[in-house]
Design a protein around this motif. Sequence first.
Motif, PDB file in Angstrom:
ATOM      1  N   THR A  32       0.776  -1.066   0.010  1.00  8.32           N
ATOM      2  CA  THR A  32       0.140  -0.141  -0.068  1.00  8.32           C
ATOM      3  C   THR A  32       0.757   1.366  -0.043  1.00  8.32           C
ATOM      4  OG1 THR A  32      -0.232  -0.291   2.466  1.00  8.32           O
ATOM      5  CG2 THR A  32      -1.879  -1.030   1.100  1.00  8.32           C
ATOM      6  N   SER A 106      -7.167   0.045  11.858  1.00 11.31           N
ATOM      7  CA  SER A 106      -6.309  -0.135  10.607  1.00 11.31           C
ATOM      8  C   SER A 106      -6.877  -0.876   9.308  1.00 11.31           C
ATOM      9  CB  SER A 106      -4.820  -0.926  11.025  1.00 11.31           C
ATOM     10  OG  SER A 106      -4.243  -0.275  12.120  1.00 11.31           O
ATOM     11  N   MET A 110      -7.089   0.852   5.711  1.00 15.46           N
ATOM     12  CA  MET A 110      -6.535   0.076   4.612  1.00 15.46           C
ATOM     13  C   MET A 110      -7.590  -0.339   3.500  1.00 15.46           C
ATOM     14  SD  MET A 110      -4.605  -3.056   6.287  1.00 15.46           S
ATOM     15  CE  MET A 110      -3.603  -2.970   7.681  1.00 15.46           C
ATOM     16  N   GLN A 113      -8.915   2.898   1.976  1.00 12.91           N
ATOM     17  CA  GLN A 113      -8.035   3.426   0.858  1.00 12.91           C
ATOM     18  C   GLN A 113      -7.987   2.738  -0.611  1.00 12.91           C
ATOM     19  OE1 GLN A 113      -4.035   2.887   2.217  1.00 12.91           O
ATOM     20  NE2 GLN A 113      -3.010   4.288   1.206  1.00 12.91           N
ATOM     21  N   HIS A 114      -8.350   1.636  -0.504  1.00 11.42           N
ATOM     22  CA  HIS A 114      -8.217   0.601  -1.612  1.00 11.42           C
ATOM     23  C   HIS A 114      -9.441   0.789  -2.158  1.00 11.42           C
ATOM     24  CE1 HIS A 114      -8.976  -3.092  -3.960  1.00 11.42           C
ATOM     25  NE2 HIS A 114      -9.996  -2.965  -3.544  1.00 11.42           N
ATOM     26  N   GLN A 206       5.823  -1.234  10.531  1.00  7.42           N
ATOM     27  CA  GLN A 206       4.761  -2.412  10.449  1.00  7.42           C
ATOM     28  C   GLN A 206       5.355  -3.995  10.608  1.00  7.42           C
ATOM     29  OE1 GLN A 206       2.561  -1.507   6.683  1.00  7.42           O
ATOM     30  NE2 GLN A 206       1.707   0.078   7.681  1.00  7.42           N
ATOM     31  N   TRP A 284      -1.343  -3.154  -6.841  1.00  6.23           N
ATOM     32  CA  TRP A 284      -2.401  -2.462  -5.556  1.00  6.23           C
ATOM     33  C   TRP A 284      -3.257  -3.766  -5.095  1.00  6.23           C
ATOM     34  CZ3 TRP A 284      -1.865   1.968  -2.821  1.00  6.23           C
ATOM     35  CH2 TRP A 284      -3.065   2.268  -1.896  1.00  6.23           C
ATOM     36  N   ASN A 288      -2.957  -5.489  -1.574  1.00  4.02           N
ATOM     37  CA  ASN A 288      -3.833  -5.153  -0.639  1.00  4.02           C
ATOM     38  C   ASN A 288      -4.649  -6.169  -0.279  1.00  4.02           C
ATOM     39  OD1 ASN A 288      -4.157  -2.580   0.706  1.00  4.02           O
ATOM     40  ND2 ASN A 288      -6.345  -2.413  -0.276  1.00  4.02           N
ATOM     41  N   LYS A 291      -2.334  -7.809   2.301  1.00  4.43           N
ATOM     42  CA  LYS A 291      -2.321  -7.087   3.657  1.00  4.43           C
ATOM     43  C   LYS A 291      -3.612  -7.137   4.498  1.00  4.43           C
ATOM     44  CE  LYS A 291      -0.474  -2.720   5.130  1.00  4.43           C
ATOM     45  NZ  LYS A 291       0.328  -1.656   4.830  1.00  4.43           N
ATOM     46  N   VAL A 292      -4.640  -7.091   3.859  1.00  2.42           N
ATOM     47  CA  VAL A 292      -6.069  -7.030   4.702  1.00  2.42           C
ATOM     48  C   VAL A 292      -6.189  -8.339   5.207  1.00  2.42           C
ATOM     49  CG1 VAL A 292      -8.605  -6.638   4.411  1.00  2.42           C
ATOM     50  CG2 VAL A 292      -6.995  -5.072   3.322  1.00  2.42           C
ATOM     51  N   SER A 295      -4.267  -8.538   8.236  1.00  2.00           N
ATOM     52  CA  SER A 295      -4.505  -8.041   9.268  1.00  2.00           C
ATOM     53  C   SER A 295      -5.953  -8.212   9.755  1.00  2.00           C
ATOM     54  CB  SER A 295      -4.619  -6.495   8.737  1.00  2.00           C
ATOM     55  OG  SER A 295      -3.558  -5.585   8.368  1.00  2.00           O
ATOM     56  N   SER A 327     -15.196   0.462   7.657  1.00  2.00           N
ATOM     57  CA  SER A 327     -14.545   0.969   6.454  1.00  2.00           C
ATOM     58  C   SER A 327     -15.330   2.192   5.680  1.00  2.00           C
ATOM     59  CB  SER A 327     -14.113   0.151   5.377  1.00  2.00           C
ATOM     60  OG  SER A 327     -15.251  -0.735   4.658  1.00  2.00           O
TER      61      SER A 327
END
Length: 375
Positions: A32, A106, A110, A113-114, A206, A284, A288, A291-292, A295, A327
Amino acid sequence: MGMESECAKMQPTEKITGTQLGFLIFTFIVSTIILTIPGWMVMFAKQNAWLSLIPSTTTGLVTLWVFITLSKRYPGLSIIQYSSKILGKWLGRCLGLYYVYFWYDSISVMVIQHTFFIKTLLLPKSPTFVGSMTLLVLCGIAVYLGIEVIGRANEFLTPMILVSLIPILILAILEADPVLLKPFLGEGILPVLQGAVIPAGAFMTQMFILGWLLPYLNQPKVALKVSMIAYSGISVFIFLIVLLSIMILGTLTGKLTYSVLSVMQYIGIEGSFERLEAIAVAMWVLGNFVKVSVSLFILCLSVSQVLEIRNYRDIVAPLTILSIIGSIWIFKNAAELQIHLAFVYPVGGFITQTLIPLALLIIDTIKRKAVHSLP
């Protein structure tokens, strides 16, 4: 004894290899920030933003060292579990609740943002709810399947993304103009340090995910080596991206939200290499997703350990739904998100991801020395 027996029952049965851990660290941090970090750094440090990466790596190294040290003292336990041993049951549980909130917040950031990124480039008329729900439902399925499955999927995705970047890097080098890096330290060292604040506080820290992933490593002895290799790769990769962005766009980089996307559009040529920004979008989205997923896995694991739920899979569905709601609710527009990421999150990230774990290590060291000094 009760606490120890509970922790023994909650020992991870899934395992990931050292290679999978390294790729997860790399993808988690790079995914990200690759499109946004050059713009934020150049906004403060201008043409010397590439120098800002040198001081910014310090926080990540400290975070890495802290978690490797704590994992050796408390093998097989996450930060949620050994914080109760260090601070006591109630203070440890309070810290665990704070980390639950941190990860929930967080994930909300995320995902939105995506969603804003996809709306800006591909689907401007798509409702925010659709973008958030689509990503989180897929991530929820991945989390239910387990960290082992996420690690295996990412072991395939990360090399594929890196290989696709090779022609872009070659074209970017051919278009780069080193003159745009001058004047060297024309305004002194202060702007360079200012440019280091965001990556140092928000992203390099991170490495914090080690606090939850290390217990799942099948060979604990390789933890330091793998983490250092991954962190070195992250630092070199970001250094190249920032350096090339400046040598192609100059100080204009600081005015662009997705500066790397603009670099790819600039170096695109007719023929088979046309529309190179499609690769950036794919990077991306795939990054992502990983990453998500990681998380959300950490969030489910944290909640299950704080509330002493035997299987974290039992709460994947409700936490996924809550994350979708979070979100959508967290920011009204992209401007609020950018302000949060550039000015709020670096401070909170540094405190949460580096200072608090460092404090845990210091307290644990003092307690151990006090015990050893007793007659």
